[in-house]
Scaffold this motif. Structure first.
Motif, mmCIF file in Angstrom:
data_model
loop_
_atom_site.group_PDB
_atom_site.id
_atom_site.type_symbol
_atom_site.label_atom_id
_atom_site.label_comp_id
_atom_site.label_asym_id
_atom_site.label_seq_id
_atom_site.Cartn_x
_atom_site.Cartn_y
_atom_site.Cartn_z
ATOM 1 N N TYR A 24 -70.524 30.373 13.073
ATOM 2 C CA TYR A 24 -70.533 31.794 13.959
ATOM 3 C C TYR A 24 -71.299 32.696 14.628
ATOM 4 C CZ TYR A 24 -69.114 35.742 16.706
ATOM 5 O OH TYR A 24 -69.788 36.583 17.668
ATOM 6 N N TYR A 25 -71.669 32.771 12.973
ATOM 7 C CA TYR A 25 -72.916 34.011 13.102
ATOM 8 C C TYR A 25 -74.689 33.425 12.501
ATOM 9 C CZ TYR A 25 -69.901 38.086 11.719
ATOM 10 O OH TYR A 25 -68.246 38.850 12.100
ATOM 11 N N ILE A 81 -64.261 20.702 17.218
ATOM 12 C CA ILE A 81 -64.971 19.927 17.771
ATOM 13 C C ILE A 81 -65.800 20.102 18.787
ATOM 14 C CG2 ILE A 81 -64.925 17.185 18.590
ATOM 15 C CD1 ILE A 81 -64.374 17.667 15.287
ATOM 16 N N GLY A 82 -65.214 20.701 19.801
ATOM 17 C CA GLY A 82 -65.358 21.344 20.522
ATOM 18 C C GLY A 82 -66.761 21.942 20.404
ATOM 19 N N SER A 83 -66.667 23.554 19.001
ATOM 20 C CA SER A 83 -67.764 24.084 19.583
ATOM 21 C C SER A 83 -69.210 23.038 18.768
ATOM 22 C CB SER A 83 -67.824 24.875 18.103
ATOM 23 O OG SER A 83 -66.059 25.344 18.700
ATOM 24 N N LEU A 114 -64.783 30.699 18.933
ATOM 25 C CA LEU A 114 -63.628 32.145 18.719
ATOM 26 C C LEU A 114 -62.520 31.927 19.939
ATOM 27 C CD1 LEU A 114 -65.166 35.027 18.170
ATOM 28 C CD2 LEU A 114 -66.472 33.560 19.603
ATOM 29 N N GLY A 115 -62.535 30.358 20.173
ATOM 30 C CA GLY A 115 -61.088 30.214 19.669
ATOM 31 C C GLY A 115 -60.610 29.601 18.235
ATOM 32 N N ALA A 116 -61.452 28.737 18.287
ATOM 33 C CA ALA A 116 -61.014 28.521 16.954
ATOM 34 C C ALA A 116 -60.783 29.674 15.566
ATOM 35 C CB ALA A 116 -62.462 27.343 16.186
ATOM 36 N N LEU A 196 -75.318 24.572 12.686
ATOM 37 C CA LEU A 196 -73.461 25.066 13.399
ATOM 38 C C LEU A 196 -73.048 24.275 13.211
ATOM 39 C CD1 LEU A 196 -72.348 27.118 14.697
ATOM 40 C CD2 LEU A 196 -73.235 26.826 16.745
ATOM 41 N N VAL A 197 -73.835 23.030 13.974
ATOM 42 C CA VAL A 197 -72.642 21.543 13.740
ATOM 43 C C VAL A 197 -71.651 21.185 12.895
ATOM 44 C CG1 VAL A 197 -73.174 19.237 15.199
ATOM 45 C CG2 VAL A 197 -74.369 20.716 15.751
#
Length: 213
Positions: A24-25, A81-83, A114-116, A196-197
């Motif tokens: 996230y950060y 996974i969506g992120s 943010l959902g995760a 990130l990934v």
């Protein structure tokens, strides 16, 4: 919390918290810089950032609903996974495309990430008995905060460092009166996407394989 029956679970949930915070950060601290490196003005870059971060609200709401509908592990894994997919699309494609692509892929990244995070807040206390619930949840959040501090420092070095990405060095020169160019975004985007990934995919695999069983 370090007894035999909960030790493995504690270490794994700490790792998931660390990876989610890191991812996230890694993205959102550098998001205005990434947009400016693409050639967008400062005010417009922060405007895009505001629109993108508003998608976090719907991500939290969807996660709260799906945790009860799908179950905790499936919900968390899906959002992670969506992120990862949204991060790859945003970092490698959208930044060099239209404003519409930037906003759409950025909002998807914000929504899923943010959902995760919301799912983690709901899940973590359930992993511990009543006696350990406070210390277990608090220690997991603390590990995540440490990762959030390290994330922007590890993903991209400061502009004054000789090891900084060329795009960031050019951006630093612009603040000092240099000429604005649009060609510096690619290196920054790929740097952020790589930071990130990979953590998101790893955290997703941990959840799928039973870290949160």
């Amino acid at each position: 919390m370090f007894s035999i029956e909960v030790r493995r679970r504690s270490i794994r949930i700490w790792l998931v918290w660390a990876l989610v915070n890191f991812s996230y950060y890694s993205a959102f601290i550098w998001l205005p810089t990434l947009l400016m490196a693409s050639g967008f003005p400062l005010v417009k870059s922060f405007g895009f950032t505001l629109i993108i971060t508003l998608a976090q609200l719907s991500g939290y709401a969807a996660s709260a609903y799906l945790v009860e509908k799908w179950g905790r592990r499936v919900t968390l894994s899906t959002f992670l996974i969506g992120s990862a997919g949204a991060a790859a699309a945003f970092g490698f494609g959208a930044v060099n495309g239209s404003e519409t692509q930037i906003i759409i892929f950025g909002m998807l990244l914000s929504f899923f990430n943010l959902g995760a995070w919301g799912a983690l807040y709901a899940i973590t206390p359930e992993l511990y008995t009543t006696r350990l619930r406070g210390s277990g949840t608090g220690s997991a959040a603390a590990v995540g905060r440490i990762a959030s501090i390290a994330a922007p420092l590890l993903v991209q070095q400061r502009p004054r460092s000789g090891r900084a990405d060329p795009a960031i060095r050019r951006l630093w020169c612009r603040f000092r009166g240099g000429r604005r160019r649009r060609s510096g975004a690619t290196g920054t985007a790929r740097t952020i996407s790589a930071g990130l990934v990979a953590p998101l995919v790893m955290a997703g695999l941990l959840a799928i394989q039973g870290a949160l069983a």
